[in-house]
Design an enzyme around this catalytic site. Structure first.
Site, PDB file in Angstrom:
ATOM      1  N   GLN A   1     -23.404 -33.584  93.531  1.00 40.55           N
ATOM      2  CA  GLN A   1     -23.283 -33.332  92.092  1.00 40.55           C
ATOM      3  C   GLN A   1     -21.836 -33.516  91.624  1.00 40.55           C
ATOM      4  OE1 GLN A   1     -25.799 -32.585  89.882  1.00 40.55           O
ATOM      5  NE2 GLN A   1     -27.282 -32.855  91.531  1.00 40.55           N
TER       6      GLN A   1
ATOM      7  N   ARG B   1     -18.805 -41.591  82.833  1.00 42.03           N
ATOM      8  CA  ARG B   1     -20.146 -41.022  82.667  1.00 42.03           C
ATOM      9  C   ARG B   1     -20.109 -39.775  81.796  1.00 42.03           C
ATOM     10  NH1 ARG B   1     -22.545 -36.589  85.351  1.00 42.03           N
ATOM     11  NH2 ARG B   1     -24.780 -36.787  85.823  1.00 42.03           N
TER      12      ARG B   1
ATOM     13  N   GLY C   1     -34.112 -33.990  85.253  1.00 46.14           N
ATOM     14  CA  GLY C   1     -33.189 -34.117  86.373  1.00 46.14           C
ATOM     15  C   GLY C   1     -31.860 -33.479  86.031  1.00 46.14           C
TER      16      GLY C   1
ATOM     17  N   GLU D   1     -29.899 -38.382  82.896  1.00 47.58           N
ATOM     18  CA  GLU D   1     -29.008 -39.334  83.567  1.00 47.58           C
ATOM     19  C   GLU D   1     -29.803 -39.847  84.755  1.00 47.58           C
ATOM     20  OE1 GLU D   1     -27.537 -41.011  86.019  1.00 47.58           O
ATOM     21  OE2 GLU D   1     -25.898 -39.673  86.579  1.00 47.58           O
TER      22      GLU D   1
ATOM     23  N   GLU E   1     -33.636 -46.134  92.838  1.00 48.28           N
ATOM     24  CA  GLU E   1     -34.088 -44.744  92.873  1.00 48.28           C
ATOM     25  C   GLU E   1     -35.371 -44.544  92.076  1.00 48.28           C
ATOM     26  OE1 GLU E   1     -31.143 -41.664  92.272  1.00 48.28           O
ATOM     27  OE2 GLU E   1     -29.546 -42.937  93.052  1.00 48.28           O
TER      28      GLU E   1
END
Length: 529
Positions: free
Chosen positions: A120, A129, A153, A244, A253
């Site tokens: 994280q 970002r 998420g 995100e 993913e």
């Protein structure tokens, strides 16, 4: 350059580490799933780098010497134990309709990494970002005021906290892993736990709290039926979905699948907003010879090392291992030459303006769109997304130091291609929502391209086996197609197939009629680790 190379090496090392980590993290799932997780983890070693569906062997004995024959097509069945793939029976990601074994495999190969704080932190320290999402949320507080928001998420919960600070009346922070426990602490520590509700589970399976329906926090839009098309309670009560979700080269993913299903289940169809709202995949030819040569030399070194190993084993222990040389060569070629590389390129590496290979409108894109790029409907291959680059060689009469852009000509050579993505946070442009949904007064933008410097996504670089030289006063055309498809071993990983050819002409002459040289078609299939 060394710092960038070390960062790229670290990224690939972490990717391999995360694939093999899940056994230690298996306590995060119910104990009934532990046997499946342990077995699944036994199948994940080296998973990112030796996907059997992407084996490519260069042809040396036919007339098309530049063609790469793909020994295991991207659509072929994997050679390993298919019972431990993370596809559902309907070929979807496991969180949608997979059985317990598929979900355990998916957790072991994918989700468990996101339960680690260091992972994280890597995302939270990506300031490009962070700045884009902060601008999109806090910079549009009037859009968030008194709205119901869902963060798909949520991870550490930071986007959910920003949404609450921007004035949302309720925020549902969805998190599959035990990072949900940390998110609850972050939410409470920032004084917004009366607004943010952290729900642990797959977004495909969560149910909004009944007490929020009873209290009037959740209400359907005017004219919407209380019962959905599936006969269940209509839950399309969310005003804004944040997420995100983007992976390497956007799609890796496969989290877009979950986002599409969350949108279709929870978002108000006419007035709801997706953030980000749009995504674009980009491709450009690059020069990156130092790294390309390093890969080539590493492959050659690996094969020399194998030969020495085989000779030593024969001499010292009387066992002939040469029968395995072909398979070792395949593995080494996949790893060193036919795997994309994470890179932090600079603009000087670009040899032509980037071109769009696919665009997504997050309000209307489908799960079929998320399967890849350039594919036929329901198939693992197709005609591909076209690209056509003109790379102008340096003028023999111009000082190379004076060249300021690719239009002035470049020295090259062409080392390969780089892919990256951008996302927008802006008003709806689809027919249903345009002019009906709230306008986003302060659009935000995030690029992961070379012009931005570091992002944790970087760019994915696909090096060619042999560089394409550039000649002074000549323009080299590289045109072809790109296909991106999921591997058959993992619903979260992708292969990329390039079919391309190159030609040269005198700069300034017609693209077709003035051709001086035209090469044969090349076909290469890369895995994105």
């Amino acid at each position: 350059m060394n710092q960038i190379r070390n960062r790229a090496k670290f990224a690939r090392t972490i990717a391999l580490y995360l694939t093999c980590l899940p056994v230690a993290s298996s306590f995060l799932l119910p104990t009934s799933t532990l046997p499946s997780i342990v077995k699944a983890s036994q199948h994940c070693n080296y998973h990112h780098f030796t996907t059997t569906t992407t084996t490519a062997i260069m042809s040396t004995n036919n007339e098309n010497d530049n063609i790469v024959e793909v020994a295991g097509e991207p659509g072929a069945a994997p050679s390993g134990d298919a019972s431990f793939n993370n596809f559902s029976p309907s070929s979807n990601i496991a969180t949608f309709d997979g059985d317990a074994k598929a979900k355990a495999t998916d957790f072991a190969n994918y989700f468990c990494a996101y339960a680690q704080l260091y992972h994280q932190k890597q995302m939270l320290t990506d300031h490009n970002r962070m700045a884009a999402y902060h601008a999109a949320i806090v910079g549009n507080a009037d859009v968030f005021k008194d709205k119901v928001v869902m963060d798909v998420g949520t991870g550490s919960g930071i986007l959910a906290v920003w949404a609450a600070q921007a004035g949302a009346k309720r925020v549902y922070a969805i998190e599959y892993t035990d990072m949900a426990k940390h998110a609850r602490r972050v939410v409470a520590a920032n004084g917004v736990d009366h607004i943010v509700t952290v729900l642990q589970g797959a977004v495909e399976e969560v149910v909004l709290p009944e007490e929020d329906w009873e209290s009037g926090v959740l209400t359907l839009a005017d004219g919407e039926d209380e019962v959905g098309p599936d006969g269940k309670k209509n839950q399309q009560v969310v005003d804004i979905i944040l997420s995100e979700w983007m992976g390497y080269f956007l799609l890796r993913e496969s989290m877009l699948d979950s986002l599409v299903r969350a949108r279709d289940t929870f978002l108000k169809p006419k007035t709801g907003l997706m953030m980000p709202s749009h995504a674009t995949m980009l491709l450009a030819p690059i020069t990156d010879e130092e790294e390309r040569r390093i890969q080539h030399n590493d492959y050659a070194g690996a094969m020399e090392d194998w030969k020495e190993f085989a000779e030593t084993t024969q001499t010292m222990y009387g066992v002939d291992m040469s029968t395995l040389e072909k398979e070792f060569d395949r593995e080494s070629k996949e790893y060193y030459q036919l795997s994309s590389r994470w890179a932090e390129l600079n603009n000087r590496c670009l040899l032509a303006e980037p071109q769009v290979v696919k665009e997504f409108d997050m309000h209307v894109c489908t799960v079929e769109d998320a399967r890849g790029v350039g594919l036929a409907l329901g198939e693992d291959e197709g005609s591909g997304a076209p690209f056509d680059f003109d790379v102008v060689g340096r003028s023999s009469s111009t000082d190379s130091a004076a060249a300021s852009s690719v239009a002035d000509g470049v020295a090259g050579p062409i080392s390969g291609f780089a892919g990256w993505f951008t996302v927008d946070f802006k008003s709806r442009t689809d027919e249903v929502g345009r002019g009906v949904a709230p306008e986003v007064p302060n659009p935000a933008f995030l690029s992961t391209g070379p012009e931005m410097g570091y992002t944790h996504w970087g760019q994915q670089v696909f090096h060619l086996p042999s560089a394409i030289p550039l000649l002074a006063d000549q323009t080299t055309r590289v045109n072809g197609t790109l296909e991106m498809m999921r591997t058959k071993e993992s619903a979260r990983l992708y292969n990329v197939r390039f079919r391309h050819e190159s030609s040269r002409r005198k700069t300034g002459t017609d693209k077709v009629g003035g051709v001086l040289m035209k090469g044969k078609l090349d076909e290469l299939v890369y895995q994105i680790p």
